[in-house]
Motif scaffolding. Structure first.
Motif, PDB file in Angstrom:
ATOM      1  N   LEU A   6       6.331  11.347   2.502  1.00  0.00           N
ATOM      2  CA  LEU A   6       5.391  10.238   2.662  1.00  0.00           C
ATOM      3  C   LEU A   6       4.893  10.130   4.108  1.00  0.00           C
ATOM      4  O   LEU A   6       4.372   9.076   4.507  1.00  0.00           O
ATOM      5  N   ALA A   7       5.012  11.210   4.849  1.00  0.00           N
ATOM      6  CA  ALA A   7       4.523  11.206   6.237  1.00  0.00           C
ATOM      7  C   ALA A   7       3.022  10.940   6.236  1.00  0.00           C
ATOM      8  O   ALA A   7       2.291  11.462   5.393  1.00  0.00           O
ATOM      9  N   GLY A   8       2.575  10.082   7.138  1.00  0.00           N
ATOM     10  CA  GLY A   8       1.147   9.749   7.228  1.00  0.00           C
ATOM     11  C   GLY A   8       0.719   8.644   6.277  1.00  0.00           C
ATOM     12  O   GLY A   8      -0.433   8.223   6.302  1.00  0.00           O
ATOM     13  N   ARG A   9       1.621   8.201   5.419  1.00  0.00           N
ATOM     14  CA  ARG A   9       1.280   7.140   4.456  1.00  0.00           C
ATOM     15  C   ARG A   9       1.716   5.785   5.016  1.00  0.00           C
ATOM     16  O   ARG A   9       2.719   5.675   5.743  1.00  0.00           O
ATOM     17  N   VAL A  10       0.969   4.758   4.652  1.00  0.00           N
ATOM     18  CA  VAL A  10       1.234   3.416   5.179  1.00  0.00           C
ATOM     19  C   VAL A  10       1.446   2.456   4.013  1.00  0.00           C
ATOM     20  O   VAL A  10       0.624   2.395   3.087  1.00  0.00           O
ATOM     21  N   ALA A  11       2.541   1.717   4.070  1.00  0.00           N
ATOM     22  CA  ALA A  11       2.888   0.812   2.967  1.00  0.00           C
ATOM     23  C   ALA A  11       2.904  -0.638   3.430  1.00  0.00           C
ATOM     24  O   ALA A  11       3.170  -0.926   4.605  1.00  0.00           O
ATOM     25  N   ILE A  12       2.638  -1.538   2.490  1.00  0.00           N
ATOM     26  CA  ILE A  12       2.890  -2.973   2.702  1.00  0.00           C
ATOM     27  C   ILE A  12       3.892  -3.385   1.632  1.00  0.00           C
ATOM     28  O   ILE A  12       3.656  -3.163   0.439  1.00  0.00           O
ATOM     29  N   VAL A  13       5.020  -3.931   2.060  1.00  0.00           N
ATOM     30  CA  VAL A  13       6.046  -4.365   1.109  1.00  0.00           C
ATOM     31  C   VAL A  13       6.235  -5.869   1.265  1.00  0.00           C
ATOM     32  O   VAL A  13       6.661  -6.344   2.327  1.00  0.00           O
ATOM     33  N   ASP A  70       3.903 -16.422   3.989  1.00  0.00           N
ATOM     34  CA  ASP A  70       3.783 -16.352   2.531  1.00  0.00           C
ATOM     35  C   ASP A  70       2.629 -15.392   2.217  1.00  0.00           C
ATOM     36  O   ASP A  70       1.524 -15.578   2.733  1.00  0.00           O
ATOM     37  N   ILE A  71       2.869 -14.417   1.366  1.00  0.00           N
ATOM     38  CA  ILE A  71       1.847 -13.400   1.082  1.00  0.00           C
ATOM     39  C   ILE A  71       0.562 -14.043   0.558  1.00  0.00           C
ATOM     40  O   ILE A  71      -0.542 -13.532   0.770  1.00  0.00           O
ATOM     41  N   THR A  72       0.704 -15.186  -0.082  1.00  0.00           N
ATOM     42  CA  THR A  72      -0.482 -15.875  -0.598  1.00  0.00           C
ATOM     43  C   THR A  72      -1.432 -16.271   0.539  1.00  0.00           C
ATOM     44  O   THR A  72      -2.636 -16.311   0.362  1.00  0.00           O
ATOM     45  N   ASP A  73      -0.833 -16.533   1.705  1.00  0.00           N
ATOM     46  CA  ASP A  73      -1.650 -16.944   2.863  1.00  0.00           C
ATOM     47  C   ASP A  73      -2.002 -15.774   3.778  1.00  0.00           C
ATOM     48  O   ASP A  73      -2.995 -15.842   4.493  1.00  0.00           O
ATOM     49  N   VAL A  74      -1.156 -14.747   3.807  1.00  0.00           N
ATOM     50  CA  VAL A  74      -1.327 -13.712   4.849  1.00  0.00           C
ATOM     51  C   VAL A  74      -1.723 -12.341   4.290  1.00  0.00           C
ATOM     52  O   VAL A  74      -1.588 -11.329   4.981  1.00  0.00           O
ATOM     53  N   ALA A  75      -2.237 -12.306   3.056  1.00  0.00           N
ATOM     54  CA  ALA A  75      -2.568 -11.011   2.439  1.00  0.00           C
ATOM     55  C   ALA A  75      -3.568 -10.218   3.286  1.00  0.00           C
ATOM     56  O   ALA A  75      -3.350  -9.027   3.570  1.00  0.00           O
ATOM     57  N   THR A 123       0.384 -11.819  -5.388  1.00  0.00           N
ATOM     58  CA  THR A 123       0.155 -10.433  -5.815  1.00  0.00           C
ATOM     59  C   THR A 123      -1.340 -10.148  -5.921  1.00  0.00           C
ATOM     60  O   THR A 123      -1.841  -9.131  -5.423  1.00  0.00           O
ATOM     61  N   TYR A 124      -2.052 -11.064  -6.560  1.00  0.00           N
ATOM     62  CA  TYR A 124      -3.497 -10.882  -6.729  1.00  0.00           C
ATOM     63  C   TYR A 124      -4.184 -10.805  -5.371  1.00  0.00           C
ATOM     64  O   TYR A 124      -5.041  -9.941  -5.139  1.00  0.00           O
ATOM     65  N   ARG A 125      -3.803 -11.698  -4.467  1.00  0.00           N
ATOM     66  CA  ARG A 125      -4.500 -11.735  -3.165  1.00  0.00           C
ATOM     67  C   ARG A 125      -4.270 -10.458  -2.368  1.00  0.00           C
ATOM     68  O   ARG A 125      -5.192  -9.969  -1.706  1.00  0.00           O
ATOM     69  N   LEU A 126      -3.063  -9.919  -2.440  1.00  0.00           N
ATOM     70  CA  LEU A 126      -2.824  -8.679  -1.696  1.00  0.00           C
ATOM     71  C   LEU A 126      -3.600  -7.524  -2.337  1.00  0.00           C
ATOM     72  O   LEU A 126      -4.196  -6.695  -1.643  1.00  0.00           O
TER      73      LEU A 126
END
Ligand code: NAD
Length: 305
Positions: A6-13, A70-75, A123-126
């Protein structure tokens, strides 16, 4: 899986500072990905207790950065941070969740709204913030990415008092199917994963019967790393043709779940409304009805580790 896949790949968890989310963030990094860890540092019920936990965990490695909130606010902020810090966004893991249980006949509307907002709207917002970027990246020649939504058997079996949580997870499953269709042409995949693992959520289960107690005892033996490995696999090019699927991971078991489709059919009697004939026809469906067992009863067998 060899390191560096997964080198070069960027994730948001999301919810990446503890439990299953943290195991996923660590495993993605183990395989070379950079990770934005988003976490609001809340209790299982969503009360703030460790507001800075995302930043603390994110600072552990040069390959991760934390975003508290909160992901709902910071997506949108999460997507912007991934681009600014690591140059793009390839892997979205919607893992953050809270639980507020209560029997449907003692409805708590505020609790329902809070769970839907955190788990489903977040989830939807992200997905809404990340998918245009993921599309543009593909058009610019970058390899397509993936979206992985952590759902729950509660959505498919139900469990006592889990109306809000199960409804949010069922909604996440529906979002998975729609995103798999909408993003299909770009090659970006979207799948749902049902995890089974020992976390504070598993610890908090209050068994309603012996089978549920057996579920809890067995689930407490299962480390989250198995779920994390499968999420890493789904993020690799080997999984590029897998989309719109529903998996379960319990220790070494990787389950492919069926998805609701008509199992059989009968025809309503022709002409008029004849209730007796109607009832007789519908009775032919009975052998196909789904058992009314809870998810905890359905998965109370020994895990394979
Ligand atoms: N543990 C299990 O066996 C199990 C079973 C079925 C489903 N799941 C699902 O797996 C996922 C992870 O569960 P876990 O057991 O690791 O939970 P956990 O409570 O241990 O960790 C969840 C993390 O998410 C964070 N969080 C919660 N809401 C957030 C929000 N709106 N924005 C940002 N961060 C938020 C919390 O602060 C916490 O750090 C959840 O989606 C859960 O529903 C877990």
């Amino acid at each position: 899986m060899s390191q560096g896949k997964l080198a070069g790949r960027v994730a948001i968890v999301t919810g990446g500072a503890r439990g299953i989310g943290r195991a996923i963030a660590e495993d993605l990094m183990l395989h070379g990905a950079k990770v934005v860890i988003v976490d609001s540092g809340v209790t299982i019920g969503g009360e703030p207790v460790e507001p800075k936990i995302a930043e603390e965990v994110g600072a552990h490695s040069a390959n991760s950065v934390g975003l508290a909130g909160d992901i709902t606010d910071v997506a949108q902020q999460a997507v912007d941070l991934a681009i600014e810090r690591f140059g793009g966004v390839d892997i979205i893991v919607n893992n953050a969740a809270i639980i507020r249980d209560g029997f449907i006949f003692k409805a708590n509307i505020d609790a329902f709204d809070a769970v839907i907002r955190s788990n489903l709207t977040g989830t939807y917002r992200l997905m809404a913030a990340a998918t245009p970027v993921m599309r543009d990246q593909v058009k610019a020649g970058r390899a397509p990415g993936t979206i992985i939504n952590l759902v729950s058997t509660a959505a498919f079996y139900g469990n006592f008092g889990q109306s809000a949580y199960a409804a949010a997870k069922a909604g996440m499953y529906a979002l998975t199917r729609v995103a798999a269709h909408d993003m299909g042409r770009t090659g970006v995949t979207c799948n749902a994963v049902i995890p089974f693992a020992a976390t504070r959520v598993t610890e908090s289960i209050k068994p309603a019967n012996d089978q549920q107690a057996a579920y809890k005892e067995r689930a407490m033996q299962v480390p989250a790393v198995y779920v994390a490995r499968f999420v890493s696999f789904l993020s690799t090019p080997e999984a590029k043709s897998i989309s719109g699927q529903l998996f379960g991971v319990r220790g070494r078991e990787v389950m492919l779940f069926s998805q609701p489709r008509p199992v059989t059919k009968v025809l309503q009697p022709q002409g008029g409304y004849e209730l007796d004939a109607f009832a007789a026809g519908i009775r032919a469906l009975e052998p196909y009805y789904a058992d009314l067992v809870t998810d905890l009863e359905a998965f109370s067998s020994d895990p394979v580790l």
